[in-house]
Design a protein around this motif. Sequence first.
Motif, PDB file in Angstrom:
ATOM      1  N   TRP A 127       0.824  -1.199   0.000  1.00  0.00           N
ATOM      2  CA  TRP A 127       0.000   0.000   0.000  1.00  0.00           C
ATOM      3  C   TRP A 127       0.861   1.253   0.000  1.00  0.00           C
ATOM      4  O   TRP A 127       0.580   2.210  -0.708  1.00  0.00           O
ATOM      5  CB  TRP A 127      -0.959   0.001   1.190  1.00  0.00           C
ATOM      6  N   ARG A 128       1.955   1.216   0.755  1.00  0.00           N
ATOM      7  CA  ARG A 128       2.853   2.369   0.797  1.00  0.00           C
ATOM      8  C   ARG A 128       3.447   2.640  -0.586  1.00  0.00           C
ATOM      9  O   ARG A 128       3.535   3.776  -1.026  1.00  0.00           O
ATOM     10  CB  ARG A 128       3.961   2.111   1.817  1.00  0.00           C
ATOM     11  N   VAL A 129       3.822   1.560  -1.247  1.00  0.00           N
ATOM     12  CA  VAL A 129       4.407   1.699  -2.579  1.00  0.00           C
ATOM     13  C   VAL A 129       3.430   2.398  -3.516  1.00  0.00           C
ATOM     14  O   VAL A 129       3.772   3.334  -4.228  1.00  0.00           O
ATOM     15  CB  VAL A 129       4.809   0.323  -3.147  1.00  0.00           C
ATOM     16  N   TYR A 130       2.156   1.980  -3.478  1.00  0.00           N
ATOM     17  CA  TYR A 130       1.183   2.582  -4.381  1.00  0.00           C
ATOM     18  C   TYR A 130       0.898   4.026  -4.026  1.00  0.00           C
ATOM     19  O   TYR A 130       0.674   4.855  -4.891  1.00  0.00           O
ATOM     20  CB  TYR A 130      -0.130   1.792  -4.368  1.00  0.00           C
ATOM     21  N   GLN A 131       0.936   4.303  -2.706  1.00  0.00           N
ATOM     22  CA  GLN A 131       0.716   5.685  -2.261  1.00  0.00           C
ATOM     23  C   GLN A 131       1.743   6.610  -2.894  1.00  0.00           C
ATOM     24  O   GLN A 131       1.395   7.634  -3.462  1.00  0.00           O
ATOM     25  CB  GLN A 131       0.836   5.752  -0.739  1.00  0.00           C
ATOM     26  N   SER A 132       3.011   6.221  -2.816  1.00  0.00           N
ATOM     27  CA  SER A 132       4.027   7.125  -3.343  1.00  0.00           C
ATOM     28  C   SER A 132       3.965   7.134  -4.870  1.00  0.00           C
ATOM     29  O   SER A 132       4.216   8.151  -5.510  1.00  0.00           O
ATOM     30  CB  SER A 132       5.424   6.742  -2.846  1.00  0.00           C
ATOM     31  N   TRP A 133       3.579   6.025  -5.417  1.00  0.00           N
ATOM     32  CA  TRP A 133       3.374   5.949  -6.854  1.00  0.00           C
ATOM     33  C   TRP A 133       2.348   7.005  -7.277  1.00  0.00           C
ATOM     34  O   TRP A 133       2.541   7.789  -8.187  1.00  0.00           O
ATOM     35  CB  TRP A 133       2.827   4.570  -7.181  1.00  0.00           C
ATOM     36  N   ARG A 134       1.246   6.995  -6.533  1.00  0.00           N
ATOM     37  CA  ARG A 134       0.192   7.960  -6.823  1.00  0.00           C
ATOM     38  C   ARG A 134       0.662   9.375  -6.580  1.00  0.00           C
ATOM     39  O   ARG A 134       0.395  10.273  -7.360  1.00  0.00           O
ATOM     40  CB  ARG A 134      -1.022   7.678  -5.942  1.00  0.00           C
ATOM     41  N   ASN A 135       1.385   9.578  -5.480  1.00  0.00           N
ATOM     42  CA  ASN A 135       1.847  10.929  -5.158  1.00  0.00           C
ATOM     43  C   ASN A 135       2.718  11.485  -6.264  1.00  0.00           C
ATOM     44  O   ASN A 135       2.646  12.661  -6.582  1.00  0.00           O
ATOM     45  CB  ASN A 135       2.645  10.925  -3.842  1.00  0.00           C
ATOM     46  N   ASN A 136       3.538  10.616  -6.828  1.00  0.00           N
ATOM     47  CA  ASN A 136       4.487  11.083  -7.818  1.00  0.00           C
ATOM     48  C   ASN A 136       3.903  11.146  -9.217  1.00  0.00           C
ATOM     49  O   ASN A 136       4.519  11.662 -10.132  1.00  0.00           O
ATOM     50  CB  ASN A 136       5.703  10.151  -7.859  1.00  0.00           C
TER      51      ASN A 136
HETATM   52  C1  LIG Z   1       1.327  10.840  -0.255  1.00  0.00           C
HETATM   53  O1  LIG Z   1       0.711  12.103  -0.139  1.00  0.00           O
HETATM   54  C2  LIG Z   1      -0.074  12.242   1.047  1.00  0.00           C
HETATM   55  C3  LIG Z   1      -0.793  13.563   0.984  1.00  0.00           C
HETATM   56  O2  LIG Z   1      -0.038  14.523   0.342  1.00  0.00           O
HETATM   57  C4  LIG Z   1       0.837  12.122   2.271  1.00  0.00           C
HETATM   58  O3  LIG Z   1       0.060  12.223   3.440  1.00  0.00           O
HETATM   59  C5  LIG Z   1       1.521  10.767   2.249  1.00  0.00           C
HETATM   60  O4  LIG Z   1       2.431  10.668   3.316  1.00  0.00           O
HETATM   61  C6  LIG Z   1       2.265  10.551   0.943  1.00  0.00           C
HETATM   62  N1  LIG Z   1       2.704   9.174   0.929  1.00  0.00           N
HETATM   63  C7  LIG Z   1       3.914   8.805   0.489  1.00  0.00           C
HETATM   64  C8  LIG Z   1       4.261   7.356   0.594  1.00  0.00           C
HETATM   65  O5  LIG Z   1       4.701   9.590  -0.016  1.00  0.00           O
END
Ligand SMILES: *[C@@H]1O[C@H](CO)[C@@H](O)[C@H](O)[C@H]1NC(C)=O
Length: 621
Positions: free
Chosen positions: A34-43
């Motif tokens: 899940w963390r991997v996809y989160q940063s994937w999405r963020n970037n």
């Molecule tokens: C992704 O972005 C959210 C909101 O900007 C932030 O809370 C979260 O920590 C970020 N996650 C990662 C893995 O960078």
Amino acid sequence: MRVRCFMILLGSWTIVWLLFASNRTLFDIAKNNWRVYQSWRNNSATDSRLLSVYNGKGVALPFYNNNINPSKLFRIPGDYKIWTVNNSDVYCFVYVTKATNSWLLELIPKTWGSHCGHLEFICSYKFHENCTVPNGVIVQAKLVITREYDVIKKVFQYCYLHYIRKFKWFFRIKERAYVIMNNLIDVLAYVDYLQPRYLGHKFLEGSSFDANASYVLSQSGLRLLVESGHMNNNVAEYGFRSEGKVVGDWLNKSGVEFVDTVDAYGRETFHSEDMRSLLSLRHTDTRSVHPYRDGVCCSDYTVTFLAQSVRTYWENDALVRQIRVFGYQKPSYLASISNTTAVDTTPDVDDPMLTKTKNVKILCWILSMQKHFKVYKTVIDRTWAKRCDKFLVFVSNPVNKTANVIGLNITEGREHLTEKVYAAFKYCYDHYVDDYDWFLKADDDTFIIVENLRYFLAHQDPKLPVFFGYEFKPKWSQHSYMSGGSGYVLSKESLIKLVLIGITHPGLCPPKGGAEDVTIGHCLANIGVKSGHTSDVFHKETFIPLGFRYRLTHTPPWFMEYSVQPVSKSKTFSSRYSISFHYTAGLYINIYHTLLYGINPNKHNSVETKQFFKPYKANKT
Ligand SMILES: *[C@@H]1O[C@H](CO)[C@@H](O)[C@H](O)[C@H]1NC(C)=O
Ligand SMILES: *[C@@H]1O[C@H](CO)[C@@H](O)[C@H](O)[C@H]1NC(C)=O
Ligand SMILES: *[C@@H]1O[C@H](CO)[C@@H](O)[C@H](O)[C@H]1NC(C)=O
Ligand SMILES: *[C@@H]1O[C@H](CO)[C@@H](O)[C@H](O)[C@H]1NC(C)=O
Ligand SMILES: *[C@@H]1O[C@H](CO)[C@@H](O)[C@H](O)[C@H]1NC(C)=O
Ligand SMILES: *[C@@H]1O[C@H](CO)[C@@H](O)[C@H](O)[C@H]1NC(C)=O
Ligand SMILES: *[C@@H]1O[C@H](CO)[C@@H](O)[C@H](O)[C@H]1NC(C)=O
Ligand SMILES: *[C@@H]1O[C@H](CO)[C@@H](O)[C@H](O)[C@H]1NC(C)=O
Ligand SMILES: *[C@@H]1O[C@H](CO)[C@@H](O)[C@H](O)[C@H]1NC(C)=O
């Protein structure tokens, strides 16, 4: 005796320990994924795709005419290649039992089943009873106890025997699944059917997967599974384990590899739950390799999800297979590479009307309540509101001031609805009459496909005194009116008349009371605003006033009596370019949005005409 007891004791401790250890590991993997996809999405620069929103002006349209690298769609490893595949390459089989609802047997062939190369219901003798499915195929002799994988083994042997040479892909479908065949074709184009492969929803543990989400075997996969003989292992060895565990184990031992079809955002394509649970914000599942989180649910290329009732089944089918968003084409990653894949042959992207829709200026407003404000912010504001040129929310007394939330200073309550609607239209007139051509009134439980509204209005003239919606004219009513829940849209000219003539003449427009939609209808009729038809040239409805789910299975007699336009009882009564749906509160707006803008495939039944609507012409009399 003693030794054996000890062994058993040791055995169970080992299992407990293993359970604990694997539990932790699995949990960590899930968390990490899940963390991997989160940063994937963020970037990701194209993150907006997760909400698929654009404003209709053609500015933020990364959806078509793009050159997205196909490898970015799915995370299929290695040197991908695009393979030739079409619907006739897929054999679909649904295992059914005596308990299977008969509506499923009737519906499946009429809906997605018609897109399979071949569809079969397979049933077995169960508990001494014969298979009674019409056209069903019986695959086995009597079994006293039927475990699911006993049956499934026979089913695979049957498929192998009859179809191994005829089809490239073998789709094992759970009876309650709703299937989007054309999305499956897009996914399968990445996989070689001559390699031993299977696709589905993988669990973290060992080789188990979620069989409830349905799964697909390549021809070579089925061949290996049957020929390797691993299915002939003593089935007792598996106890009462789930199909996904047992079949996963067979496939693994046979050397059939799992193909992960998760998309670039970590969203799965095969789902075992219905849209309500998939999209509810509470959903978490740590069994899956790609866990669900925070309502981020389904890949745009979703292949299966659950439809648990006749109503949702038809509703899903209409939203996925029948209704389209005008000018919206899901990217076909394959179109640029191969001409053999599923792409609409007549997409309306090159329809001259599309340019015209961009000049249609619409102000949309909804009447809401302070207590629904959260729904507005989390759902409406993130979906259809953004596609209007201007969006306003009218409430009685706003607690929190936001630019587009306007307090009307009128007491809450149904009996004040008429006053509120006058006041809201007056506000639109005072502030925006010069800026927009059309003024749509809807509720906070209405879903609007704004592109289709634009498409319809592009045929109309805002300088005519006319308003559009779903027209009712009961016997007791002197004039017709537009059903309130599915909304109605006033031309600029009508708005001017309403505010300058109507509201100032209480004799023509009763200032309060009555049913809001009836009163406004009478008022507009009294000041010479005509009601325009909104059915398309095929007499199909665009403004859908009763709950869509409900109408699909039931047409109440009063509705037939009230409707001015002919009422169809067919399941396809809604237009390909439907506009408005009432009773879509909260989560349903999210579901409609996801099905229409995300999961809806890029290939549809072609239609002969591109002319769906006609301009309103004032009656000469
Ligand atoms: C992704 O972005 C959210 C909101 O900007 C932030 O809370 C979260 O920590 C970020 N996650 C990662 C893995 O960078
Ligand atoms: C497995 O993990 C879940 C979630 O962390 C936890 O609730 C459960 O107690 C764990 N089970 C075992 C046997 O440790
Ligand atoms: C689908 O593919 C098969 C070969 O796999 C071919 O014979 C058939 O003509 C194709 N059908 C369509 C509609 O393209
Ligand atoms: C099942 O079908 C067989 C063959 O058609 C028939 O002989 C048998 O009587 C049937 N059994 C039941 C319980 O209906
Ligand atoms: C599959 O669905 C059945 C029936 O709803 C349920 O009992 C079973 O636990 C599900 N299997 C998995 C692996 O979730
Ligand atoms: C079978 O499972 C083992 C252990 O998880 C794994 O190493 C192996 O690659 C799997 N085989 C196939 C064909 O996927
Ligand atoms: C696909 O069709 C177009 C036009 O019909 C043609 O120009 C193009 O070369 C074709 N592409 C392939 C890969 O066959
Ligand atoms: C209004 O704003 C306050 C403070 O920003 C917030 O705590 C509250 O939830 C908001 N109320 C609504 C209904 O949005
Ligand atoms: C409601 O009252 C407030 C405060 O008096 C005022 O600012 C606002 O303009 C009024 N709303 C309308 C629609 O008249």
